[in-house]
Design a protein around this motif. Structure first.
Motif, PDB file in Angstrom:
ATOM      1  N   LYS A   1     -12.040  -1.125   3.055  1.00 49.14           N
ATOM      2  CA  LYS A   1     -11.624  -1.669   1.752  1.00 49.14           C
ATOM      3  C   LYS A   1     -12.836  -2.266   1.032  1.00 49.14           C
ATOM      4  O   LYS A   1     -13.533  -3.133   1.582  1.00 49.14           O
ATOM      5  CB  LYS A   1     -10.582  -2.758   1.987  1.00 49.14           C
ATOM      6  CG  LYS A   1     -10.118  -3.480   0.738  1.00 49.14           C
ATOM      7  CD  LYS A   1      -9.176  -4.601   1.148  1.00 49.14           C
ATOM      8  CE  LYS A   1      -8.755  -5.434  -0.019  1.00 49.14           C
ATOM      9  NZ  LYS A   1      -7.942  -6.589   0.397  1.00 49.14           N
TER      10      LYS A   1
ATOM     11  N   GLU B   1      -8.379  -3.118  -7.753  1.00 53.47           N
ATOM     12  CA  GLU B   1      -6.961  -3.245  -8.120  1.00 53.47           C
ATOM     13  C   GLU B   1      -6.867  -3.826  -9.517  1.00 53.47           C
ATOM     14  O   GLU B   1      -7.830  -4.421 -10.020  1.00 53.47           O
ATOM     15  CB  GLU B   1      -6.206  -4.130  -7.117  1.00 53.47           C
ATOM     16  CG  GLU B   1      -6.737  -5.547  -7.035  1.00 53.47           C
ATOM     17  CD  GLU B   1      -6.086  -6.368  -5.940  1.00 53.47           C
ATOM     18  OE1 GLU B   1      -5.313  -5.821  -5.144  1.00 53.47           O
ATOM     19  OE2 GLU B   1      -6.368  -7.584  -5.896  1.00 53.47           O
TER      20      GLU B   1
ATOM     21  N   PRO C   1      -4.287   5.571   3.726  1.00 54.12           N
ATOM     22  CA  PRO C   1      -4.514   4.214   4.245  1.00 54.12           C
ATOM     23  C   PRO C   1      -4.165   4.117   5.735  1.00 54.12           C
ATOM     24  O   PRO C   1      -3.213   4.749   6.207  1.00 54.12           O
ATOM     25  CB  PRO C   1      -3.574   3.353   3.399  1.00 54.12           C
ATOM     26  CG  PRO C   1      -3.326   4.145   2.156  1.00 54.12           C
ATOM     27  CD  PRO C   1      -3.344   5.580   2.598  1.00 54.12           C
TER      28      PRO C   1
ATOM     29  N   THR D   1      -8.663   0.543  -0.162  1.00 55.32           N
ATOM     30  CA  THR D   1      -8.192   0.023   1.129  1.00 55.32           C
ATOM     31  C   THR D   1      -8.954   0.766   2.229  1.00 55.32           C
ATOM     32  O   THR D   1      -9.760   1.659   1.941  1.00 55.32           O
ATOM     33  CB  THR D   1      -6.675   0.218   1.291  1.00 55.32           C
ATOM     34  OG1 THR D   1      -6.242  -0.452   2.496  1.00 55.32           O
ATOM     35  CG2 THR D   1      -6.298   1.699   1.387  1.00 55.32           C
ATOM     36  N   SER D   2      -8.699   0.380   3.477  1.00 53.92           N
ATOM     37  CA  SER D   2      -9.324   1.118   4.579  1.00 53.92           C
ATOM     38  C   SER D   2      -8.443   2.306   4.953  1.00 53.92           C
ATOM     39  O   SER D   2      -7.209   2.259   4.823  1.00 53.92           O
ATOM     40  CB  SER D   2      -9.521   0.196   5.784  1.00 53.92           C
ATOM     41  OG  SER D   2      -8.291  -0.372   6.176  1.00 53.92           O
TER      42      SER D   2
ATOM     43  N   ARG E   1      -3.259  -1.109  -6.275  1.00 56.96           N
ATOM     44  CA  ARG E   1      -4.601  -0.611  -5.968  1.00 56.96           C
ATOM     45  C   ARG E   1      -4.925   0.542  -6.914  1.00 56.96           C
ATOM     46  O   ARG E   1      -4.047   1.357  -7.246  1.00 56.96           O
ATOM     47  CB  ARG E   1      -4.672  -0.117  -4.520  1.00 56.96           C
ATOM     48  CG  ARG E   1      -4.248  -1.141  -3.478  1.00 56.96           C
ATOM     49  CD  ARG E   1      -5.181  -2.320  -3.376  1.00 56.96           C
ATOM     50  NE  ARG E   1      -4.587  -3.360  -2.535  1.00 56.96           N
ATOM     51  CZ  ARG E   1      -4.886  -3.546  -1.244  1.00 56.96           C
ATOM     52  NH1 ARG E   1      -5.790  -2.791  -0.662  1.00 56.96           N
ATOM     53  NH2 ARG E   1      -4.297  -4.510  -0.562  1.00 56.96           N
TER      54      ARG E   1
ATOM     55  N   LEU F   1       0.839  -1.199   0.000  1.00 56.31           N
ATOM     56  CA  LEU F   1       0.000   0.000   0.000  1.00 56.31           C
ATOM     57  C   LEU F   1       0.877   1.254   0.000  1.00 56.31           C
ATOM     58  O   LEU F   1       1.805   1.363   0.803  1.00 56.31           O
ATOM     59  CB  LEU F   1      -0.857   0.029   1.268  1.00 56.31           C
ATOM     60  CG  LEU F   1      -2.097  -0.853   1.276  1.00 56.31           C
ATOM     61  CD1 LEU F   1      -2.721  -0.845   2.662  1.00 56.31           C
ATOM     62  CD2 LEU F   1      -3.098  -0.381   0.238  1.00 56.31           C
TER      63      LEU F   1
ATOM     64  N   ASP G   1      -6.110  -2.509   6.015  1.00 55.65           N
ATOM     65  CA  ASP G   1      -6.788  -3.159   4.881  1.00 55.65           C
ATOM     66  C   ASP G   1      -8.073  -3.869   5.344  1.00 55.65           C
ATOM     67  O   ASP G   1      -8.381  -4.981   4.890  1.00 55.65           O
ATOM     68  CB  ASP G   1      -5.845  -4.185   4.217  1.00 55.65           C
ATOM     69  CG  ASP G   1      -5.740  -3.960   2.716  1.00 55.65           C
ATOM     70  OD1 ASP G   1      -6.278  -2.953   2.208  1.00 55.65           O
ATOM     71  OD2 ASP G   1      -5.116  -4.809   2.050  1.00 55.65           O
ATOM     72  N   THR G   2      -8.800  -3.227   6.224  1.00 59.31           N
ATOM     73  CA  THR G   2     -10.006  -3.847   6.794  1.00 59.31           C
ATOM     74  C   THR G   2     -11.116  -3.898   5.744  1.00 59.31           C
ATOM     75  O   THR G   2     -11.525  -2.861   5.215  1.00 59.31           O
ATOM     76  CB  THR G   2     -10.516  -3.030   7.999  1.00 59.31           C
ATOM     77  OG1 THR G   2      -9.408  -2.784   8.862  1.00 59.31           O
ATOM     78  CG2 THR G   2     -11.617  -3.767   8.727  1.00 59.31           C
ATOM     79  N   PRO G   3     -11.618  -5.084   5.427  1.00 62.16           N
ATOM     80  CA  PRO G   3     -12.613  -5.180   4.345  1.00 62.16           C
ATOM     81  C   PRO G   3     -14.002  -4.752   4.794  1.00 62.16           C
ATOM     82  O   PRO G   3     -14.384  -4.944   5.952  1.00 62.16           O
ATOM     83  CB  PRO G   3     -12.595  -6.666   3.985  1.00 62.16           C
ATOM     84  CG  PRO G   3     -12.133  -7.356   5.217  1.00 62.16           C
ATOM     85  CD  PRO G   3     -11.244  -6.403   5.961  1.00 62.16           C
TER      86      PRO G   3
END
Ligand code: SF4
Ligand code: SF4
Length: 449
Positions: free
Chosen positions: A61, A290, A105, A80-81, A309, A33, A109-111
């Protein structure tokens, strides 16, 4: 072996040097990232998306941050988060400004997990799958970025009987699609099956140029157990073999009429990267955040096929590839034939960023444009059967009505004519300007009536 040769040879076409060896054998590598992602709302053909987040918001994310703003438009998602630090105008690849969402960011990377996986797509129903493709913001990744949901929903009076998967990647230097076919062949085939079922077609052609024998082999293995009329169509290596209309002609012998679309001749064409994205959205619930971009050119320290990304700056992409070993006098977003020259590295990647090319001085000779010598080479080279010299003259004279009647809107801006012209006429520049004038003229006429 499910393999066929191209049925028809392109009209026109050229044979530039390809230089694909710079990155062809480099595995796809995921880029960490970056410190900042700038996600443009102008990701695709049609209306830019409308931002639905504000400065200070925390996003996850895959969370939707831009809403499709019309029929020809697509949603945009957070890559991304992190924290939204700005919603502002930013540069696009064409040099114009468009709204973008800037995200810092958080490194987690929390979905968002907003789209649940559809494990058994065969029973999910057409509307559910089409809605998923729209919700995932999928747009064509090989060309102008036409929203995929629209392409896969042809009107009832345009029956489709053939799905063509475009793996030609005819632009010199670019190898992203090649690597995607080598490393993701099975997923591409699954994506193809999903689209085939949506369209209700039996015939599938996966079109690949014969300079990619490993990709042909990988896709042959992937389709080994396929039902129906499925084959790899091996195309001769020539430019612009990957252009939609040319590919339809080479694989089926059908000619898209002037001003027409592939659906007018019963075809839908999708790029291999898009086909993978469809699979990923349906089966894994992943929106398009991405893509693989080839960062290449002789000045680049380590040319690579980078999984980055959306919203990654060109400067960050280049740094990930080791920077430059010598001066580059030209930066191109895309390939050297149809790509767009960049004046700096501030622009960020979109769903259509197939390549980032750096050229040194020896490969960018300076020409002085001279008067046309009426040699006719441009006419022979034009894959669209146009009269480039005549068109160019009419546009220079400001006669856009004549240019329109000479079918300037059929020009695909492939650059074959300019490549071959001994007088170094700025033909494509003329055609881009002429097309925009003709389109403007038509819009003004529509407004008046
Ligand atoms: S740029 Fe346009 S006119 Fe020139 S060869 Fe391509 S299609 Fe023909
Ligand atoms: S190739 Fe160039 S010089 Fe020859 S006819 Fe076309 S525009 Fe004129």
């Amino acid at each position: 072996m499910r393999t066929t040769q191209a049925l028809f040879k392109l009209r026109g076409s050229i044979h530039p040097e390809y230089f694909k060896g710079l990155a062809r054998d480099k595995d796809i590598v995921a880029m960490p990232l970056p410190k900042q992602l700038c996600v443009s709302m102008a990701q695709h053909l049609g209306a830019p998306a409308k931002p639905i987040v504000s400065k200070g918001d925390h996003v996850l994310k895959g969370q939707r941050i831009g809403e499709a703003a019309g029929f020809i438009s697509a949603h945009v998602h957070a890559p991304t988060s992190g924290t939204v630090t700005a919603v502002e105008d930013g540069p696009t690849v064409t040099g114009t400004l468009a709204l973008r969402v800037v995200i810092e960011p958080d490194g987690q990377d929390t979905p968002a997990n907003a789209l649940p996986p559809i494990k058994d797509w065969t029973t999910a129903g057409r509307d559910t799958i089409l809605a998923r493709i729209a919700d995932a913001g999928i747009a064509g990744m090989g060309g102008a970025g036409f929203p995929t949901r629209v392409k896969l929903s042809p009107p009832p009076d345009k029956p489709i009987d053939t799905l063509i998967i475009n793996g030609a990647e005819c632009e010199p230097y670019l190898t992203a699609d090649h690597r995607v076919m080598l490393e993701r062949a099975e997923q591409i085939w699954q994506g193809c099956e999903i689209m085939r079922s949506l369209l209700g077609v039996k015939t599938v052609r996966i079109a690949i140029e014969n300079n990619k024998p490993e990709a042909i082999k990988a896709m042959q293995t992937a389709i080994a157990k396929a039902d129906g009329d499925v084959a790899i169509c091996i195309l001769k290596t020539e430019y612009p073999q990957g252009a939609e209309k040319q590919q339809i002609f080479a694989t089926t012998g059908r000619e898209v009429p002037s001003g027409g679309l592939p659906m007018d001749v019963g075809c839908v064409v999708e790029n291999v990267g898009t086909t993978y994205a469809v699979w990923d959205a349906v089966v894994n619930g992943n929106p398009l955040i991405e893509r693989v971009t080839t960062v290449t050119g002789h000045p680049v320290a380590e040319p690579r096929n980078v999984l980055a990304r959306i919203g990654t700056s060109y400067a960050d992409l280049l740094a990930f590839c080791g920077g430059l070993t010598c001066d580059a006098v030209k930066i191109v977003s895309g390939g050297p034939m149809m790509g767009i020259a960049q004046s700096n590295l501030e622009t960020t990647t979109t769903k259509t960023t197939s390549g980032l090319l750096f050229l040194e001085a020896s490969r960018v000779p300076e020409y002085t444009s001279m008067p046309c010598i009426s040699c006719g080479r441009c006419v022979v080279a034009c894959p669209m059967d146009l009269l480039p010299a005549e068109l160019s003259n009419r546009i220079e004279a400001g006669d856009y009505d004549a240019a329109e009647s000479l079918n300037i809107l059929d020009c695909i801006e492939c650059g074959c004519c300019a490549f071959i012209c001994p007088a170094h006429r700025p033909l494509v520049q003329h055609f881009k300007m002429g097309k925009s004038r003709v389109i403007l003229k038509r819009r003004q006429a529509q407004t008046k009536s």
